[in-house]
Design an enzyme around this catalytic site. Sequence first.
Site, PDB file in Angstrom:
ATOM      1  N   PRO A  11       0.788  -1.225   0.000  1.00 42.06           N
ATOM      2  CA  PRO A  11       0.000   0.000   0.000  1.00 42.06           C
ATOM      3  C   PRO A  11       0.825   1.281   0.000  1.00 42.06           C
ATOM      4  O   PRO A  11       1.888   1.353   0.622  1.00 42.06           O
ATOM      5  CB  PRO A  11      -0.828  -0.102   1.279  1.00 42.06           C
ATOM      6  CG  PRO A  11      -0.135  -1.104   2.127  1.00 42.06           C
ATOM      7  CD  PRO A  11       0.530  -2.059   1.180  1.00 42.06           C
ATOM      8  N   ASN A  12       0.273   2.244  -0.702  1.00 43.24           N
ATOM      9  CA  ASN A  12       0.802   3.615  -0.797  1.00 43.24           C
ATOM     10  C   ASN A  12       2.023   3.741  -1.706  1.00 43.24           C
ATOM     11  O   ASN A  12       2.456   4.853  -2.010  1.00 43.24           O
ATOM     12  CB  ASN A  12       1.118   4.198   0.595  1.00 43.24           C
ATOM     13  CG  ASN A  12      -0.106   4.249   1.478  1.00 43.24           C
ATOM     14  OD1 ASN A  12      -1.133   4.775   1.056  1.00 43.24           O
ATOM     15  ND2 ASN A  12      -0.047   3.689   2.682  1.00 43.24           N
ATOM     16  N   ARG A  19       5.055  10.824  -2.522  1.00 41.38           N
ATOM     17  CA  ARG A  19       4.852  10.478  -1.121  1.00 41.38           C
ATOM     18  C   ARG A  19       6.122  10.740  -0.318  1.00 41.38           C
ATOM     19  O   ARG A  19       7.158  10.119  -0.579  1.00 41.38           O
ATOM     20  CB  ARG A  19       4.531   8.985  -1.090  1.00 41.38           C
ATOM     21  CG  ARG A  19       4.469   8.405   0.265  1.00 41.38           C
ATOM     22  CD  ARG A  19       4.464   6.891   0.226  1.00 41.38           C
ATOM     23  NE  ARG A  19       4.270   6.393   1.566  1.00 41.38           N
ATOM     24  CZ  ARG A  19       4.480   5.165   1.946  1.00 41.38           C
ATOM     25  NH1 ARG A  19       4.876   4.263   1.067  1.00 41.38           N
ATOM     26  NH2 ARG A  19       4.302   4.810   3.185  1.00 41.38           N
ATOM     27  N   TYR A  24      11.295   8.695   0.879  1.00 42.93           N
ATOM     28  CA  TYR A  24      11.224   7.671  -0.170  1.00 42.93           C
ATOM     29  C   TYR A  24      11.837   8.094  -1.508  1.00 42.93           C
ATOM     30  O   TYR A  24      11.909   7.273  -2.426  1.00 42.93           O
ATOM     31  CB  TYR A  24       9.761   7.245  -0.381  1.00 42.93           C
ATOM     32  CG  TYR A  24       9.152   6.622   0.861  1.00 42.93           C
ATOM     33  CD1 TYR A  24       9.583   5.374   1.317  1.00 42.93           C
ATOM     34  CD2 TYR A  24       8.167   7.274   1.596  1.00 42.93           C
ATOM     35  CE1 TYR A  24       9.058   4.797   2.458  1.00 42.93           C
ATOM     36  CE2 TYR A  24       7.624   6.711   2.743  1.00 42.93           C
ATOM     37  CZ  TYR A  24       8.075   5.475   3.168  1.00 42.93           C
ATOM     38  OH  TYR A  24       7.549   4.911   4.305  1.00 42.93           O
ATOM     39  N   ASN A  75       8.102  -5.692  -1.437  1.00 44.44           N
ATOM     40  CA  ASN A  75       8.061  -4.591  -0.481  1.00 44.44           C
ATOM     41  C   ASN A  75       6.615  -4.537   0.018  1.00 44.44           C
ATOM     42  O   ASN A  75       5.755  -3.938  -0.638  1.00 44.44           O
ATOM     43  CB  ASN A  75       8.455  -3.268  -1.138  1.00 44.44           C
ATOM     44  CG  ASN A  75       8.456  -2.130  -0.122  1.00 44.44           C
ATOM     45  OD1 ASN A  75       7.985  -2.294   1.006  1.00 44.44           O
ATOM     46  ND2 ASN A  75       8.974  -0.986  -0.519  1.00 44.44           N
ATOM     47  N   ALA A  78       3.367  -1.019   4.500  1.00 45.62           N
ATOM     48  CA  ALA A  78       2.858  -1.057   5.881  1.00 45.62           C
ATOM     49  C   ALA A  78       2.397  -2.456   6.298  1.00 45.62           C
ATOM     50  O   ALA A  78       2.411  -2.789   7.491  1.00 45.62           O
ATOM     51  CB  ALA A  78       1.725  -0.054   6.037  1.00 45.62           C
ATOM     52  N   GLU A  99      13.031  -9.492   0.762  1.00 40.55           N
ATOM     53  CA  GLU A  99      12.221  -8.394   1.314  1.00 40.55           C
ATOM     54  C   GLU A  99      12.960  -7.074   1.089  1.00 40.55           C
ATOM     55  O   GLU A  99      14.144  -6.971   1.412  1.00 40.55           O
ATOM     56  CB  GLU A  99      12.018  -8.652   2.813  1.00 40.55           C
ATOM     57  CG  GLU A  99      11.222  -7.578   3.532  1.00 40.55           C
ATOM     58  CD  GLU A  99      11.079  -7.854   5.034  1.00 40.55           C
ATOM     59  OE1 GLU A  99      11.448  -8.976   5.490  1.00 40.55           O
ATOM     60  OE2 GLU A  99      10.625  -6.949   5.750  1.00 40.55           O
ATOM     61  N   HIS A 101      12.836  -2.770   1.557  1.00 37.69           N
ATOM     62  CA  HIS A 101      12.266  -1.504   2.039  1.00 37.69           C
ATOM     63  C   HIS A 101      13.137  -0.378   1.510  1.00 37.69           C
ATOM     64  O   HIS A 101      14.374  -0.434   1.621  1.00 37.69           O
ATOM     65  CB  HIS A 101      12.216  -1.464   3.568  1.00 37.69           C
ATOM     66  CG  HIS A 101      11.377  -2.576   4.112  1.00 37.69           C
ATOM     67  ND1 HIS A 101      10.002  -2.533   4.056  1.00 37.69           N
ATOM     68  CD2 HIS A 101      11.718  -3.768   4.648  1.00 37.69           C
ATOM     69  CE1 HIS A 101       9.531  -3.670   4.546  1.00 37.69           C
ATOM     70  NE2 HIS A 101      10.538  -4.434   4.915  1.00 37.69           N
ATOM     71  N   ARG A 108      13.699   4.196  11.958  1.00 35.97           N
ATOM     72  CA  ARG A 108      12.442   4.939  12.027  1.00 35.97           C
ATOM     73  C   ARG A 108      11.641   4.534  13.282  1.00 35.97           C
ATOM     74  O   ARG A 108      12.208   3.992  14.218  1.00 35.97           O
ATOM     75  CB  ARG A 108      11.658   4.708  10.718  1.00 35.97           C
ATOM     76  CG  ARG A 108      12.441   5.193   9.494  1.00 35.97           C
ATOM     77  CD  ARG A 108      11.666   5.014   8.208  1.00 35.97           C
ATOM     78  NE  ARG A 108      10.458   5.817   8.200  1.00 35.97           N
ATOM     79  CZ  ARG A 108       9.463   5.657   7.318  1.00 35.97           C
ATOM     80  NH1 ARG A 108       9.566   4.713   6.381  1.00 35.97           N
ATOM     81  NH2 ARG A 108       8.397   6.416   7.374  1.00 35.97           N
TER      82      ARG A 108
HETATM   83  C1  DQA Z   1       8.428   0.815   3.461  1.00 33.59           C
HETATM   84  C2  DQA Z   1       8.573   1.029   4.965  1.00 33.59           C
HETATM   85  C3  DQA Z   1       7.265   0.785   5.676  1.00 33.59           C
HETATM   86  O1  DQA Z   1       7.414   0.975   7.068  1.00 33.59           O
HETATM   87  C4  DQA Z   1       6.207   1.756   5.167  1.00 33.59           C
HETATM   88  O2  DQA Z   1       4.970   1.500   5.785  1.00 33.59           O
HETATM   89  C5  DQA Z   1       6.102   1.769   3.697  1.00 33.59           C
HETATM   90  C6  DQA Z   1       7.301   1.648   2.876  1.00 33.59           C
HETATM   91  C7  DQA Z   1       9.720   1.186   2.697  1.00 33.59           C
HETATM   92  O3  DQA Z   1       9.796   0.841   1.529  1.00 33.59           O
HETATM   93  O4  DQA Z   1      10.600   1.850   3.245  1.00 33.59           O
HETATM   94  O5  DQA Z   1       5.014   1.978   3.153  1.00 33.59           O
HETATM   95  O6  DQA Z   1       8.175  -0.560   3.211  1.00 33.59           O
END
Ligand code: DQA
Length: 146
Positions: A11-12, A19, A24, A75, A78, A99, A101, A108
């Site tokens: 998501p997002n 964003r 990011y 990825n 959240a 995985e 990020h 964080r």
């Molecule tokens: C994320 C880190 C997560 O904590 C966050 O909720 C994201 C992006 C990252 O790519 O750094 O949406 O996965």
Amino acid sequence: MARTAFVLNGPNLNLLGKREPTIYGHETLADVEASCRATGATLGLEIRFHQSNREYELIDWIHEAREAACGIVINPAAFTHTSVAIHDALAMCDFPILEVHISNIHKREAFRHHSYVSSLASGVIAGFGTQGYVLALHRLATLVVA
Ligand code: DQA
């Protein structure tokens, strides 16, 4: 025949570029997809690239990957920190899971420090920006020929 790798985004991440760019960066998800496809081409991997804001869609793609893929780069965004369902879907995969990020989740908020995915992952990349996807695909290619 090219092997298939799924690159899944939670998501997002559709808003990447707009964003929180200080966290990011400025690259869009389309830029990330283009880098993954270019990297896949050099590694002999056919890339299936998906993003969803819906947990069930990510689960359905993980099920699809079980039948079609040699590995997953994910990825979960959240959902990393909340989703037992994504954990359970990945637990049924018997290929490498990488995985990714974009940000360094360990630098964080405390709620980002736990991942439901890491215990199943062959490797975790965090804080390498969007370059993490490319690095993960290289690692996947190494693991699947090993
Ligand atoms: C994320 C880190 C997560 O904590 C966050 O909720 C994201 C992006 C990252 O790519 O750094 O949406 O996965």
